[in-house]
Each structure stands twice: as C-alpha cells, then as structure tokens.
Enzyme design. Structure first.
Site, PDB file in Angstrom:
ATOM      1  N   ASP A  73      -0.614 -12.920  55.999  1.00 42.43           N
ATOM      2  CA  ASP A  73      -1.676 -12.133  55.376  1.00 42.43           C
ATOM      3  C   ASP A  73      -1.681 -10.691  55.870  1.00 42.43           C
ATOM      4  O   ASP A  73      -2.048  -9.779  55.127  1.00 42.43           O
ATOM      5  CB  ASP A  73      -3.034 -12.777  55.642  1.00 42.43           C
ATOM      6  CG  ASP A  73      -3.260 -14.034  54.814  1.00 42.43           C
ATOM      7  OD1 ASP A  73      -2.574 -14.185  53.784  1.00 42.43           O
ATOM      8  OD2 ASP A  73      -4.097 -14.864  55.195  1.00 42.43           O
ATOM      9  N   THR A 188     -13.237 -14.782  54.173  1.00 38.22           N
ATOM     10  CA  THR A 188     -12.637 -15.896  54.915  1.00 38.22           C
ATOM     11  C   THR A 188     -11.869 -15.411  56.141  1.00 38.22           C
ATOM     12  O   THR A 188     -11.138 -16.189  56.753  1.00 38.22           O
ATOM     13  CB  THR A 188     -11.684 -16.701  54.010  1.00 38.22           C
ATOM     14  OG1 THR A 188     -10.738 -15.811  53.403  1.00 38.22           O
ATOM     15  CG2 THR A 188     -12.454 -17.438  52.922  1.00 38.22           C
ATOM     16  N   GLN A 247      -6.005  -2.760  60.880  1.00 37.07           N
ATOM     17  CA  GLN A 247      -4.703  -2.102  60.899  1.00 37.07           C
ATOM     18  C   GLN A 247      -4.797  -0.586  60.991  1.00 37.07           C
ATOM     19  O   GLN A 247      -3.885   0.058  61.500  1.00 37.07           O
ATOM     20  CB  GLN A 247      -3.902  -2.499  59.648  1.00 37.07           C
ATOM     21  CG  GLN A 247      -3.548  -3.983  59.606  1.00 37.07           C
ATOM     22  CD  GLN A 247      -2.757  -4.367  58.376  1.00 37.07           C
ATOM     23  OE1 GLN A 247      -2.660  -3.603  57.412  1.00 37.07           O
ATOM     24  NE2 GLN A 247      -2.185  -5.565  58.383  1.00 37.07           N
TER      25      GLN A 247
END
Length: 292
Positions: A73, A188, A247
């Site tokens: 992911d 999630t 990130q």
C-alpha cells in the site's frame, strides 16, 4: 490484445529483491501480449532493461492508459498521489503486507490481470485531500494525501493546543497529541488504529480523529467531504508538522494555519470483477466468519 488498454505503465519501488521478479515477469508478459509498455525509470535501471520505453510517474500518467503498481500500500500511495492528476486507471499487485489498495495476488496476478485487460473489472473513484500550510491565506507549502493528513509534533511527542474550524465556523478546540484527518480510503489505516470509524469508499465524507486527547469528551467526527478544515494553534511552536500518507512532511511555522480540503481530482482505482470491499475487510482485519 484488446482495445480496453493499449499502453500500460509498470511502477512501484521494490524493497526486496523478490519483488523485482514480479516486475520483470509482468514486463515480459505484457510485451508478449502485444501491449505498449512504459517502465518507471528506477525499475528499468534495477532490472537492467535496455532499449525499453521508460518514464517518470508523471510521464507514465500522461502517456499510459493503465498503471500497474507492484508493491504494498505504501508504493500505491506514493504512486497514486502523482497518477491521480492524470486520466489513467491504476491497479496494484500486492507485494506488501495488508494490501488494502493492491488487491491482485502475486501468485495469480497474470490471470487476474488478463481478465482486467479484457474489460472484466470494477472501477471506482477515490478522492484525495489537499493540505496547505498558509499564513493569512497566502499559500506557502502544499501536498496531497490518499489516506490521511496528520497533525503531530515534530521530533518530541508533546501535547498540542489547537482550534478546528469547519467551513470557517468554529468547531472545537482540543488538547491532544495530534489530529488525523482521513478520507474513506484512509479509514482502514492510521485512523482505524486511533479508534476512528471505517467508511466505505463511496462515501463523500472526511473523518477527524483525535490522537490521545486530554479529555474524555473528544470523539471522532465525520463531516461532508465538501467542507474545508482550518487548524489554528494557540501556542505557536516551531516543531509542529503535518504529514501526508506518512510519506511527506510539511513544517508549520509561527503564525501559520493549516487548510485541508478535498482535491479537485481523484484516483481512478480498478479491481478484479470479483472484488468485494467487505470481503477485503473481513480478510485483512481478521473479522469472524458468517454464523449461518
């Protein structure tokens, strides 16, 4: 070869050598099937591919009809923030852990991808968040997020005092270790770990989830995705940050606010025809099985 997709990009930075075998297998297979293939520059270098079309993520977004992201992911998030700016479909082969966004099984990826290339797939649009650090509404730093934007201290954990405005109307003040502003896609991820609700991807909603609030009355809040969120800080500190998808980090300086809103563009994410969001939740989160 069919007419659904003509030019296909291969992206995703592998963390393990075994993942490179998937990139190479995919490249050879697509070429054998007669597709035009563009390989992300770093991947082509690591595979030592000679005389093959290569490009940056932006160039792949401009030229290809479909991008196949090989990885977990994290790879998908990094690629999708750029690819979402272009009219390109994106699908993922899971070489990571959970794989909420990369749902092609590496052991059966070619068969599943073959079905997708023949037009048997499900398409959905996932919206992104845009985060701006600004001073007196003059934009200074900006980034986007597929999953979430997180307000947090920089190097040392400490309590943050801030106010939250929704569409320029005061919503609430908070003393906490931070705040997670999440899309349905990110519900999630980090948000879930902090006690936030799971939102189905089709919902036009944003969640605001406090991180370790210093009051029992602080609870997750769900708002319409068309709303604009402004964060203001009572004690100006030079060590606050917002991070996008864990990130990209943007520092917050004294006198600056943070504006968060839905992006004008979206990610075109596609899945195999038999994809089910709730089956994915059950599998990835280890939910109990049906009783009858």
């Amino acid at each position: 070869m069919n007419n659904h997709f003509k030019c296909i990009g291969i992206v995703g930075h592998p963390r393990h050598p075994t993942a490179l075998t998937t990139h190479e297998m995919l490249y050879r297979w697509l070429c054998d099937q007669g597709y035009e293939v563009i390989v992300e520059q770093q991947i082509a270098h690591e595979l030592q591919l000679k005389n093959v079309p290569t490009g940056t993520l932006a160039e792949i977004g401009q030229q290809a009809d479909l991008a196949v992201v090989v990885g977990g992911d994290g790879n998908m998030l990094g690629a999708a923030r750029t690819l979402a700016r272009y009219d390109i479909n994106v699908i993922g082969i899971n070489r990571g852990n959970l794989g909420f966004l990369t749902d092609l099984d590496p052991d059966n990826a070619l068969q599943q991808l073959s079905d997708v290339l023949e037009g048997r797939y499900i398409s959905e649009k996932r919206f992104l968040l845009e985060a701006q650090v600004c001073q007196q509404d003059r934009q200074k730093r900006i980034s986007t997020a597929i999953n979430e934007v997180v307000l947090h201290p920089g190097k040392v954990a400490h309590m943050i005092e801030f106010e939250v405005y929704i569409d320029e109307t005061f919503g609430f003040s908070q003393r906490s270790d931070g705040l997670i502003i999440s899309t349905p896609t990110g519900s999630t991820a980090y948000s879930l770990s902090a006690g936030g609700p799971i939102l189905t991807p089709s919902l036009d909603a944003i969640t605001l989830v406090p991180m370790f609030p210093h009051t029992l009355s602080a609870r997750p809040l769900v708002i319409n995705s068309s709303s604009t969120i402004r964060l203001r800080f009572s004690h100006r500190r030079s060590d606050l940050e917002i991070s996008c998808d864990s990130q990209i980090a943007l520092p917050i300086q004294e006198g600056e606010d943070v504006l968060i809103r839905r992006c004008d563009y979206h990610l075109n994410l596609i899945h195999p025809k038999d994809y089910s969001y709730f089956n994915t939740l059950s599998t990835k989160l280890g939910w109990s099985k049906k009783l009858f």
